[in-house]
Design a protein around this motif. Structure first.
Motif, mmCIF file in Angstrom:
data_model
loop_
_atom_site.group_PDB
_atom_site.id
_atom_site.type_symbol
_atom_site.label_atom_id
_atom_site.label_comp_id
_atom_site.label_asym_id
_atom_site.label_seq_id
_atom_site.Cartn_x
_atom_site.Cartn_y
_atom_site.Cartn_z
ATOM 1 N N LEU A 1 0.973 -0.960 -0.107
ATOM 2 C CA LEU A 1 -0.109 0.007 -0.107
ATOM 3 C C LEU A 1 1.054 1.367 0.007
ATOM 4 O O LEU A 1 1.524 1.421 0.972
ATOM 5 C CB LEU A 1 -0.961 -0.045 1.432
ATOM 6 C CG LEU A 1 -2.115 0.931 1.433
ATOM 7 C CD1 LEU A 1 -2.988 0.185 2.325
ATOM 8 C CD2 LEU A 1 -1.637 2.209 1.442
ATOM 9 N N ASN A 2 0.713 2.229 -0.958
ATOM 10 C CA ASN A 2 1.590 3.279 -1.084
ATOM 11 C C ASN A 2 0.830 4.514 -1.129
ATOM 12 O O ASN A 2 -0.578 4.699 -1.514
ATOM 13 C CB ASN A 2 2.226 3.127 -2.453
ATOM 14 C CG ASN A 2 3.098 1.832 -2.575
ATOM 15 O OD1 ASN A 2 4.234 1.963 -2.225
ATOM 16 N ND2 ASN A 2 2.500 1.086 -3.258
ATOM 17 N N VAL A 3 1.357 5.592 -0.355
ATOM 18 C CA VAL A 3 0.911 6.810 -0.501
ATOM 19 C C VAL A 3 1.742 7.848 -0.991
ATOM 20 O O VAL A 3 2.743 7.976 -0.542
ATOM 21 C CB VAL A 3 0.287 7.299 0.860
ATOM 22 C CG1 VAL A 3 -0.346 8.942 0.860
ATOM 23 C CG2 VAL A 3 -0.484 6.451 1.681
ATOM 24 N N ASP A 4 1.571 8.289 -2.146
ATOM 25 C CA ASP A 4 2.326 9.243 -2.935
ATOM 26 C C ASP A 4 2.275 10.425 -2.659
ATOM 27 O O ASP A 4 0.946 11.032 -2.688
ATOM 28 C CB ASP A 4 2.347 9.257 -4.423
ATOM 29 C CG ASP A 4 3.069 7.925 -4.819
ATOM 30 O OD1 ASP A 4 3.360 7.134 -4.081
ATOM 31 O OD2 ASP A 4 3.382 7.559 -6.143
ATOM 32 N N GLU A 5 3.225 11.571 -2.291
ATOM 33 C CA GLU A 5 2.707 13.054 -2.271
ATOM 34 C C GLU A 5 3.328 13.502 -3.466
ATOM 35 O O GLU A 5 4.535 13.595 -3.701
ATOM 36 C CB GLU A 5 3.424 13.612 -0.622
ATOM 37 C CG GLU A 5 2.994 13.092 0.252
ATOM 38 C CD GLU A 5 3.710 13.686 1.643
ATOM 39 O OE1 GLU A 5 4.530 14.577 1.391
ATOM 40 O OE2 GLU A 5 3.256 13.173 2.584
ATOM 41 N N LEU A 6 2.521 13.936 -4.037
ATOM 42 C CA LEU A 6 2.639 14.255 -5.586
ATOM 43 C C LEU A 6 3.282 15.705 -5.595
ATOM 44 O O LEU A 6 2.722 16.709 -5.141
ATOM 45 C CB LEU A 6 1.627 14.242 -6.605
ATOM 46 C CG LEU A 6 0.860 13.128 -6.570
ATOM 47 C CD1 LEU A 6 -0.464 13.010 -7.373
ATOM 48 C CD2 LEU A 6 1.721 11.926 -7.193
ATOM 49 N N GLN A 7 4.320 15.816 -6.576
ATOM 50 C CA GLN A 7 4.847 17.123 -6.951
ATOM 51 C C GLN A 7 3.887 18.066 -7.669
ATOM 52 O O GLN A 7 3.965 19.218 -7.455
ATOM 53 C CB GLN A 7 6.325 16.811 -7.751
ATOM 54 C CG GLN A 7 7.324 15.890 -6.771
ATOM 55 C CD GLN A 7 7.934 16.621 -5.659
ATOM 56 O OE1 GLN A 7 7.770 17.895 -5.539
ATOM 57 N NE2 GLN A 7 8.276 15.929 -4.714
#
Length: 199
Positions: free
Chosen positions: A93-99
């Protein structure tokens, strides 16, 4: 003498039904003893803003934040207990903080497809996304493909969505001959996933 044949016939039918019902109940009882219903345990992380029901036999492994060119992401692994450490059955499970905070779901899906092709050259990716594909009640994408890593020939299912400058995605990975066996468990876990981050 009164003829009691009809009554006997009805009583006999009910007796037979009772025997059948008892046999079915016994079979169900034995099945529950030898094949107990799987238990799912709530995993919740307020720091990550996520929660999911994990299978009791899938262990949790939280990894430190990582930074890539496209995003900073947090990773939580759920690994199926196994006698072998090779070719693990796991869900990531991943949570990406997008640029790029303006990235749409379609744009993010295309970014993921490029990432998969870079990491798995020659892999055939099947896009199974449709109007009913959701993750945490939000429109989502769904991709399936195969990957070769060391001696492991695995099948992969990935589902993800984008919300408020973050991307949430879940990846189910299993050895080719084990993929279908644990697919329903993985799907239950994915269906239960919710992101709770209100920021």
């Amino acid at each position: 003498m009164d003829d009691d044949t009809p009554q006997t016939g009805i009583v006999g039918i009910f007796q037979k039904l009772g025997i059948v019902a008892g046999a079915i109940a016994a079979i169900i009882g034995l099945y529950q003893i030898f094949f107990p219903e799987a238990k799912f345990i709530l995993y919740e992380n307020d720091n990550y803003g996520i929660k999911v029901n994990r299978h009791e036999n899938w262990l949790v492994q939280e990894n430190d934040s990582k930074i890539t060119k496209d995003a900073r992401f947090i990773e939580v692994k759920f690994k199926k207990l196994s006698n072998s450490n090779t070719c693990p059955i796991e869900m990531i499970l991943n949570v990406d903080e997008l640029q790029d905070s303006t990235l749409s779901l379609e744009e993010y899906k295309n970014l993921i497809i490029r990432r998969i092709k870079t990491n798995n050259p020659g892999s055939k990716i099947k896009d199974e996304s449709n109007f009913s594909t959701t993750l945490s009640n939000h429109p989502a994408y769904k991709l399936t493909y195969r990957k070769q890593e060391d001696q492991c020939n695995s099948r992969v299912m990935e589902s993800g969505t984008v919300w408020k400058s973050k991307a949430y995605y879940i990846v189910y990975i299993a050895k080719d001959d084990k993929y279908s066996k644990f697919l329903s468990t993985a799907e239950k876990m994915i269906k239960s996933f919710q992101f709770t981050d209100k920021n």
